[in-house]
Design a protein around this motif. Structure first.
Motif, short mmCIF file in Angstrom:
data_model
loop_
_atom_site.label_atom_id
_atom_site.label_comp_id
_atom_site.label_asym_id
_atom_site.label_seq_id
_atom_site.Cartn_x
_atom_site.Cartn_y
_atom_site.Cartn_z
N UNK A 25 -0.08 -3.20 4.98
CA UNK A 25 0.77 -2.92 6.14
C UNK A 25 2.26 -3.06 5.81
N UNK A 26 2.60 -2.99 4.57
CA UNK A 26 3.99 -3.13 4.17
C UNK A 26 4.84 -1.99 4.73
N UNK A 27 6.08 -2.30 5.01
CA UNK A 27 7.03 -1.27 5.42
C UNK A 27 7.83 -0.76 4.23
N UNK A 28 7.51 -1.24 3.06
CA UNK A 28 8.21 -0.86 1.84
C UNK A 28 7.61 0.44 1.31
N UNK A 29 8.37 1.51 1.34
CA UNK A 29 7.86 2.85 1.04
C UNK A 29 7.26 2.97 -0.36
N UNK A 30 7.96 2.49 -1.37
CA UNK A 30 7.46 2.63 -2.74
C UNK A 30 6.15 1.86 -2.93
N UNK A 31 6.05 0.68 -2.33
CA UNK A 31 4.83 -0.10 -2.44
C UNK A 31 3.70 0.59 -1.67
N UNK A 32 3.99 1.12 -0.49
CA UNK A 32 2.97 1.82 0.29
C UNK A 32 2.42 3.02 -0.48
N UNK A 33 3.29 3.73 -1.17
CA UNK A 33 2.86 4.87 -2.00
C UNK A 33 1.95 4.41 -3.13
N UNK A 34 2.35 3.34 -3.80
CA UNK A 34 1.54 2.77 -4.88
C UNK A 34 0.18 2.32 -4.36
N UNK A 35 0.17 1.61 -3.24
CA UNK A 35 -1.08 1.10 -2.69
C UNK A 35 -1.98 2.23 -2.20
N UNK A 36 -1.40 3.24 -1.58
CA UNK A 36 -2.21 4.38 -1.14
C UNK A 36 -2.94 5.03 -2.30
N UNK A 37 -2.25 5.21 -3.40
CA UNK A 37 -2.88 5.77 -4.60
C UNK A 37 -3.96 4.84 -5.14
N UNK A 38 -3.67 3.55 -5.14
CA UNK A 38 -4.64 2.56 -5.61
C UNK A 38 -5.88 2.55 -4.73
N UNK A 39 -5.69 2.47 -3.41
CA UNK A 39 -6.83 2.46 -2.48
C UNK A 39 -7.67 3.71 -2.67
N UNK A 40 -7.00 4.84 -2.83
CA UNK A 40 -7.71 6.10 -3.03
C UNK A 40 -8.57 6.04 -4.29
#
Length: 185
Positions: free
Chosen positions: A99-114
């Motif tokens: 639930x981070x509001x940090x865009x670069x981390x959210x992008x990284x995590x989205x790819x990881x979760x995927x």
């Protein structure tokens, strides 16, 4: 590790593991900021006081949700790498920061979760099971959206197949979120 040299370009050389750990521990004594992160990651990857170095990186990652300090996505990158090196206990803490509001981390995590959902859908579903339903949906949506561009068709097809055949109702809820994420992109 030479100052300023990208982590992936550090030459392995013929340094024995114990000597590398010793040198890194010595360098860690005076390191700070990004260099300390890199050294902590290398030590964890080599098994040099793994728990302490992992926990240091987890503490940095936690800053991304507590907002008590600056959020630095590099800690997330290192922890994802450790997860890929079979440190499976890192999945839950990596999901905690979804639930981070940090865009670069959210992008990284989205790819990881995927990636986790594509390759080990049962592990992904198990990791979100105890979370509140809105958070489950958010994590599934993030996995479907990947880095914001959506899943490639072959990966989306693989996820659809795995989640549709599951008897688990949570897998079906997750699939709906993955579909929703890919519909908007």
């Amino acid at each position: 590790m030479p100052e300023g040299l990208a982590l992936r370009k550090v030459p392995a050389g013929n340094v024995p593991k114990d000597e590398a750990i010793s040198r890194l521990n010595e360098a860690k004594k005076t390191a700070k900021d990004k260099r300390l992160q890199k050294i902590s990651f290398l030590l964890a990857a080599l098994g040099g006081d793994y728990a302490q170095n992992r926990d240091y990186l987890l503490g940095l990652l936690k800053n991304c949700t507590t907002k008590k300090a600056i959020c630095d996505e590099d800690a997330g990158l290192y922890l994802v790498d450790l997860y890929r090196r079979n440190h499976r206990e890192l999945l839950a803490p990596l999901m905690d920061v979804g639930k981070t509001g940090h865009a670069a981390l959210a992008e990284l995590l989205g790819s990881f979760y995927s990636d986790v959902l594509i390759h080990t859908p049962a592990a992904f579903i198990a990791a979100i099971r105890t979370r509140p339903q809105p958070e489950q949906k958010d994590l599934c949506y993030m996995a479907g959206a990947e880095d914001g561009s959506g899943m490639p068709p072959e990966d989306l097809s693989k996820v659809r197949k795995a989640l549709r055949v599951s008897a688990d109702s949570l897998a079906h809820v997750c699939l709906a979120q993955v579909e929703q994420a890919n519909k908007k992109l």
